[in-house]
Design a protein around this motif. Structure first.
Motif, short mmCIF file in Angstrom:
data_model
loop_
_atom_site.label_atom_id
_atom_site.label_comp_id
_atom_site.label_asym_id
_atom_site.label_seq_id
_atom_site.Cartn_x
_atom_site.Cartn_y
_atom_site.Cartn_z
N SER A 59 16.95 9.67 30.05
CA SER A 59 17.76 8.63 29.52
C SER A 59 18.61 8.14 30.52
O SER A 59 19.04 9.04 31.41
N ARG A 60 18.65 6.82 30.60
CA ARG A 60 19.32 6.12 31.81
C ARG A 60 20.88 6.63 31.97
O ARG A 60 21.44 6.62 32.91
N ASP A 61 21.56 6.78 30.78
CA ASP A 61 22.92 7.11 30.98
C ASP A 61 23.03 8.65 31.04
O ASP A 61 24.13 9.26 30.65
N GLY A 62 22.02 9.41 30.95
CA GLY A 62 22.07 10.78 31.01
C GLY A 62 22.80 11.43 32.00
O GLY A 62 22.75 11.02 33.13
N LYS A 63 23.03 12.79 31.97
CA LYS A 63 23.37 13.58 33.06
C LYS A 63 22.39 14.59 33.26
O LYS A 63 22.03 15.20 32.10
N LEU A 64 22.29 15.09 34.40
CA LEU A 64 21.22 16.06 34.63
C LEU A 64 22.04 17.23 35.28
O LEU A 64 22.79 17.36 35.86
N THR A 65 21.26 18.49 34.68
CA THR A 65 21.59 19.82 35.36
C THR A 65 21.14 19.80 36.90
O THR A 65 20.18 19.17 37.21
N PRO A 66 21.62 20.71 37.70
CA PRO A 66 21.07 20.75 39.16
C PRO A 66 19.66 21.15 39.19
O PRO A 66 18.81 20.81 39.87
N LYS A 67 19.22 21.85 38.08
CA LYS A 67 17.80 22.28 38.14
C LYS A 67 16.94 21.17 37.79
O LYS A 67 15.83 20.77 38.38
N GLN A 68 17.18 20.16 36.76
CA GLN A 68 16.67 19.00 36.48
C GLN A 68 16.57 17.96 37.75
O GLN A 68 15.65 17.53 38.08
N ALA A 69 17.70 17.94 38.34
CA ALA A 69 17.70 17.01 39.45
C ALA A 69 16.90 17.37 40.50
O ALA A 69 16.08 16.65 41.20
N ALA A 70 16.88 19.01 40.66
CA ALA A 70 16.20 19.29 41.74
C ALA A 70 14.25 19.05 41.54
O ALA A 70 13.65 18.73 42.34
N GLU A 71 14.18 19.05 40.20
CA GLU A 71 12.68 18.80 39.87
C GLU A 71 12.38 17.45 40.16
O GLU A 71 11.42 16.93 40.48
N ILE A 72 13.59 16.46 39.76
CA ILE A 72 13.15 14.97 40.17
C ILE A 72 13.04 14.56 41.65
O ILE A 72 12.29 13.73 41.90
N LEU A 73 14.03 15.15 42.46
CA LEU A 73 14.04 15.06 43.89
C LEU A 73 12.97 16.00 44.55
O LEU A 73 12.84 15.85 45.71
N GLN A 74 12.27 16.99 43.95
CA GLN A 74 11.36 17.55 44.59
C GLN A 74 11.75 18.59 45.50
O GLN A 74 11.14 18.59 46.67
N VAL A 75 13.05 19.13 45.26
CA VAL A 75 13.88 20.14 46.23
C VAL A 75 14.11 21.32 45.32
O VAL A 75 13.81 21.30 43.99
N SER A 76 14.75 22.51 45.98
CA SER A 76 15.07 23.60 45.09
C SER A 76 16.58 23.34 44.55
O SER A 76 17.21 22.43 45.32
N ARG A 77 16.60 24.48 43.49
CA ARG A 77 18.21 24.04 42.99
C ARG A 77 19.19 24.26 44.13
O ARG A 77 20.35 23.68 44.14
N PRO A 78 19.17 25.26 45.01
CA PRO A 78 19.98 25.71 45.93
C PRO A 78 20.20 24.33 46.86
O PRO A 78 21.21 24.03 47.24
N HIS A 79 19.16 23.82 47.07
CA HIS A 79 19.25 22.50 48.11
C HIS A 79 20.28 21.41 47.26
O HIS A 79 20.91 20.60 47.88
N VAL A 80 20.08 21.21 46.07
CA VAL A 80 20.67 20.21 45.06
C VAL A 80 22.36 20.65 45.14
O VAL A 80 23.30 19.90 45.58
N MET A 81 22.51 22.15 45.07
CA MET A 81 23.99 22.43 45.18
C MET A 81 24.67 22.29 46.46
O MET A 81 25.96 21.91 46.72
N ALA A 82 23.74 22.29 47.68
CA ALA A 82 24.33 22.08 48.87
C ALA A 82 24.39 20.51 49.04
O ALA A 82 25.32 20.24 49.61
N LEU A 83 23.66 19.74 48.63
CA LEU A 83 23.98 18.53 48.78
C LEU A 83 25.14 17.97 47.75
O LEU A 83 25.99 17.14 48.31
#
Length: 151
Positions: A59-83
């Protein structure tokens, strides 16, 4: 087929879970629709699934959990938290600890990352070109002759 709940921001279409006959049936229905942006996107989805690609529908206006963001960015959840901690991604705090990252943050981050990759590649190309020219000049070779030799 999976039922999509309205409040979900990210839905994954797993190619392996979609039957060939289902794809064929949807293609038959699509053939009856007028040419439109929606029809174009649906055709793209079907081609991708037919080729075995899993798709995330977001959803374009949606908000993602760090886990969902990590899946999209193809990185780990801890990496997203560090970002988030470094300020490279903005996130809202939900409740006491949970974070939500606007999809626009993810797309902006990917654009910045792509731009940085292009800048680095261009820098290396300029540096490589300068080194070749320096080697050719040092060797006393005419620039056109150096170019024909691969320098």
């Amino acid at each position: 087929m999976q039922t999509i709940r309205a409040q979900e921001t990210v839905q994954t279409i797993r190619a392996q879970d979609v039957e060939r006959e289902e794809i064929n049936e949807v293609e038959r229905v699509l053939a009856t629709l007028p040419n439109s942006e929606l029809a174009h996107h649906l055709q793209h989805i079907l081609r991708s699934v037919r080729r075995g690609f899993d798709l995330n529908v977001i959803s374009r206006d949606g908000k993602l959990t760090p886990k969902q963001a990590a899946e999209i960015l193809q990185v780990s959840r801890p990496h997203v938290m560090a970002l988030i901690k470094r300020g490279e991604l903005s996130a809202e705090i939900v409740g006491q600890r949970d974070r939500r990252i606007p999809l626009s943050e993810i797309t902006d981050f990917l654009k910045r990352k792509e731009r940085a990759s292009h800048d680095v590649a261009a820098s290396f190309a300029r540096r490589d070109s300068s080194k070749r020219a320096l080697v050719a000049r040092s060797a006393g070779v005419d620039p056109d002759r150096a170019k024909s030799l691969g320098y």
